[in-house]
Design a protein around this motif. Structure first.
Motif, PDB file in Angstrom:
ATOM      1  N   GLN A   6       0.845  -1.186   0.000  1.00  0.00           N
ATOM      2  CA  GLN A   6       0.000   0.000   0.000  1.00  0.00           C
ATOM      3  C   GLN A   6       0.882   1.238   0.000  1.00  0.00           C
ATOM      4  N   VAL A   7       0.531   2.202  -0.843  1.00  0.00           N
ATOM      5  CA  VAL A   7       1.274   3.453  -0.940  1.00  0.00           C
ATOM      6  C   VAL A   7       0.317   4.604  -0.694  1.00  0.00           C
ATOM      7  N   GLN A   8       0.693   5.480   0.203  1.00  0.00           N
ATOM      8  CA  GLN A   8      -0.089   6.692   0.431  1.00  0.00           C
ATOM      9  C   GLN A   8       0.651   7.875  -0.156  1.00  0.00           C
ATOM     10  N   LEU A   9      -0.077   8.698  -0.902  1.00  0.00           N
ATOM     11  CA  LEU A   9       0.497   9.856  -1.568  1.00  0.00           C
ATOM     12  C   LEU A   9      -0.222  11.113  -1.079  1.00  0.00           C
ATOM     13  N   VAL A  10       0.545  12.154  -0.822  1.00  0.00           N
ATOM     14  CA  VAL A  10      -0.044  13.412  -0.395  1.00  0.00           C
ATOM     15  C   VAL A  10       0.610  14.556  -1.154  1.00  0.00           C
ATOM     16  N   CYS A  61       4.865  15.855  -3.886  1.00  0.00           N
ATOM     17  CA  CYS A  61       4.057  14.674  -3.591  1.00  0.00           C
ATOM     18  C   CYS A  61       4.909  13.753  -2.728  1.00  0.00           C
ATOM     19  N   ALA A  62       4.516  13.604  -1.483  1.00  0.00           N
ATOM     20  CA  ALA A  62       5.245  12.755  -0.552  1.00  0.00           C
ATOM     21  C   ALA A  62       4.601  11.375  -0.514  1.00  0.00           C
ATOM     22  N   ALA A  63       5.435  10.344  -0.596  1.00  0.00           N
ATOM     23  CA  ALA A  63       4.954   8.968  -0.611  1.00  0.00           C
ATOM     24  C   ALA A  63       5.359   8.240   0.654  1.00  0.00           C
ATOM     25  N   SER A  64       4.482   7.340   1.094  1.00  0.00           N
ATOM     26  CA  SER A  64       4.741   6.602   2.321  1.00  0.00           C
ATOM     27  C   SER A  64       5.577   5.350   2.087  1.00  0.00           C
ATOM     28  N   ALA A  65       5.635   4.894   0.865  1.00  0.00           N
ATOM     29  CA  ALA A  65       6.236   3.596   0.570  1.00  0.00           C
ATOM     30  C   ALA A  65       7.744   3.589   0.782  1.00  0.00           C
ATOM     31  N   ARG A  66       8.204   2.532   1.449  1.00  0.00           N
ATOM     32  CA  ARG A  66       9.656   2.360   1.579  1.00  0.00           C
ATOM     33  C   ARG A  66      10.263   1.950   0.251  1.00  0.00           C
ATOM     34  N   THR A  67       9.402   1.454  -0.650  1.00  0.00           N
ATOM     35  CA  THR A  67       9.858   1.024  -1.970  1.00  0.00           C
ATOM     36  C   THR A  67       9.506   2.059  -3.028  1.00  0.00           C
ATOM     37  N   PHE A  68       9.564   3.320  -2.663  1.00  0.00           N
ATOM     38  CA  PHE A  68       9.197   4.409  -3.569  1.00  0.00           C
ATOM     39  C   PHE A  68       9.941   4.309  -4.888  1.00  0.00           C
ATOM     40  N   THR A 113      -5.358  25.924 -14.676  1.00  0.00           N
ATOM     41  CA  THR A 113      -6.191  25.795 -13.488  1.00  0.00           C
ATOM     42  C   THR A 113      -6.839  24.418 -13.441  1.00  0.00           C
ATOM     43  N   ALA A 114      -6.644  23.713 -12.336  1.00  0.00           N
ATOM     44  CA  ALA A 114      -7.159  22.353 -12.188  1.00  0.00           C
ATOM     45  C   ALA A 114      -6.776  21.831 -10.808  1.00  0.00           C
ATOM     46  N   ILE A 115      -7.308  20.680 -10.483  1.00  0.00           N
ATOM     47  CA  ILE A 115      -6.798  19.921  -9.350  1.00  0.00           C
ATOM     48  C   ILE A 115      -5.680  19.036  -9.887  1.00  0.00           C
ATOM     49  N   TYR A 116      -4.544  19.082  -9.225  1.00  0.00           N
ATOM     50  CA  TYR A 116      -3.383  18.304  -9.652  1.00  0.00           C
ATOM     51  C   TYR A 116      -3.207  17.098  -8.733  1.00  0.00           C
ATOM     52  N   TYR A 117      -3.028  15.939  -9.359  1.00  0.00           N
ATOM     53  CA  TYR A 117      -2.880  14.687  -8.637  1.00  0.00           C
ATOM     54  C   TYR A 117      -1.540  14.043  -8.974  1.00  0.00           C
ATOM     55  N   CYS A 118      -0.926  13.428  -7.977  1.00  0.00           N
ATOM     56  CA  CYS A 118       0.208  12.564  -8.284  1.00  0.00           C
ATOM     57  C   CYS A 118      -0.263  11.112  -8.184  1.00  0.00           C
ATOM     58  N   ALA A 119       0.424  10.248  -8.902  1.00  0.00           N
ATOM     59  CA  ALA A 119       0.042   8.850  -8.963  1.00  0.00           C
ATOM     60  C   ALA A 119       1.274   7.978  -9.082  1.00  0.00           C
ATOM     61  N   ALA A 120       1.167   6.760  -8.557  1.00  0.00           N
ATOM     62  CA  ALA A 120       2.275   5.815  -8.551  1.00  0.00           C
ATOM     63  C   ALA A 120       1.909   4.579  -9.359  1.00  0.00           C
ATOM     64  N   ASP A 121       2.851   4.155 -10.187  1.00  0.00           N
ATOM     65  CA  ASP A 121       2.636   3.004 -11.061  1.00  0.00           C
ATOM     66  C   ASP A 121       3.807   2.046 -10.878  1.00  0.00           C
ATOM     67  N   TYR A 123      -2.531   3.427 -13.250  1.00  0.00           N
ATOM     68  CA  TYR A 123      -1.816   3.732 -12.013  1.00  0.00           C
ATOM     69  C   TYR A 123      -2.444   3.012 -10.823  1.00  0.00           C
ATOM     70  N   ASP A 124      -1.589   2.639  -9.892  1.00  0.00           N
ATOM     71  CA  ASP A 124      -2.026   1.831  -8.753  1.00  0.00           C
ATOM     72  C   ASP A 124      -2.497   2.679  -7.572  1.00  0.00           C
ATOM     73  N   TYR A 125      -1.891   3.838  -7.387  1.00  0.00           N
ATOM     74  CA  TYR A 125      -2.186   4.660  -6.214  1.00  0.00           C
ATOM     75  C   TYR A 125      -2.272   6.125  -6.627  1.00  0.00           C
ATOM     76  N   TRP A 126      -3.139   6.842  -5.900  1.00  0.00           N
ATOM     77  CA  TRP A 126      -3.382   8.261  -6.178  1.00  0.00           C
ATOM     78  C   TRP A 126      -3.391   9.047  -4.876  1.00  0.00           C
ATOM     79  N   GLY A 127      -2.961  10.302  -4.979  1.00  0.00           N
ATOM     80  CA  GLY A 127      -3.123  11.223  -3.875  1.00  0.00           C
ATOM     81  C   GLY A 127      -4.477  11.913  -3.969  1.00  0.00           C
ATOM     82  N   PRO A 128      -4.851  12.666  -2.947  1.00  0.00           N
ATOM     83  CA  PRO A 128      -6.151  13.350  -2.926  1.00  0.00           C
ATOM     84  C   PRO A 128      -6.212  14.577  -3.822  1.00  0.00           C
ATOM     85  N   GLY A 129      -5.053  15.091  -4.237  1.00  0.00           N
ATOM     86  CA  GLY A 129      -5.027  16.242  -5.127  1.00  0.00           C
ATOM     87  C   GLY A 129      -4.788  17.551  -4.404  1.00  0.00           C
TER      88      GLY A 129
END
Length: 124
Positions: A1-5, A22-29, A91-99, A111-117
């Motif tokens: 599980q990866v959390q993105l903010v 975009c900060a990721a929680s994964a140790r395997t970033f 102008t938009a909401i910007y999201y980061c994502a992990a694949d 993509y497997d994981y997304w941040g809230p934007g």
């Protein structure tokens, strides 16, 4: 599980710059290719920029090429998007994502994981 903010969004005038993080929680970033996407009201989510696992390859949408720069710091589990010469159409909401791939994909559904934007608003 990866959390993105994501962080760093805000309200700026046209021509200004912002740096998103975009900060990721994964140790395997470093196992993940990372992408930045954006979604404006009434529009589909679109690819903005992507970066490979080791940061050696970057990819950009034509609309941001030459103005935006994606980078990553695997030691800090963070990916960045430097946005210069901002335009109202950015102008938009910007999201980061992990694949979990070597290289990023242009398709959001891959993509497997997304941040809230984070909201970016550029006034004219």
């Amino acid at each position: 599980q990866v959390q993105l903010v994501e962080s760093g969004g805000g309200l700026v005038q046209a021509g200004a710059s912002l740096r998103l993080s975009c900060a990721a929680s994964a140790r395997t970033f470093s196992s993940y290719a990372m992408g930045w996407f954006r979604q404006a009201p009434g529009k589909e989510r679109e690819f903005v920029a992507g970066i490979s696992r080791n940061g050696g390859h970057t990819y950009y949408a034509n609309s941001v090429k030459g103005r935006f720069t994606i980078s990553r710091d695997n030691a800090k589990n963070t990916v960045y998007l430097q946005m210069n010469s901002l335009k109202p159409e950015d102008t938009a909401i910007y999201y980061c994502a992990a694949d979990l791939q070597i290289s990023p994909n242009y398709i959001p559904g891959r993509y497997d994981y997304w941040g809230p934007g984070t909201q970016v608003t550029v006034s004219s």
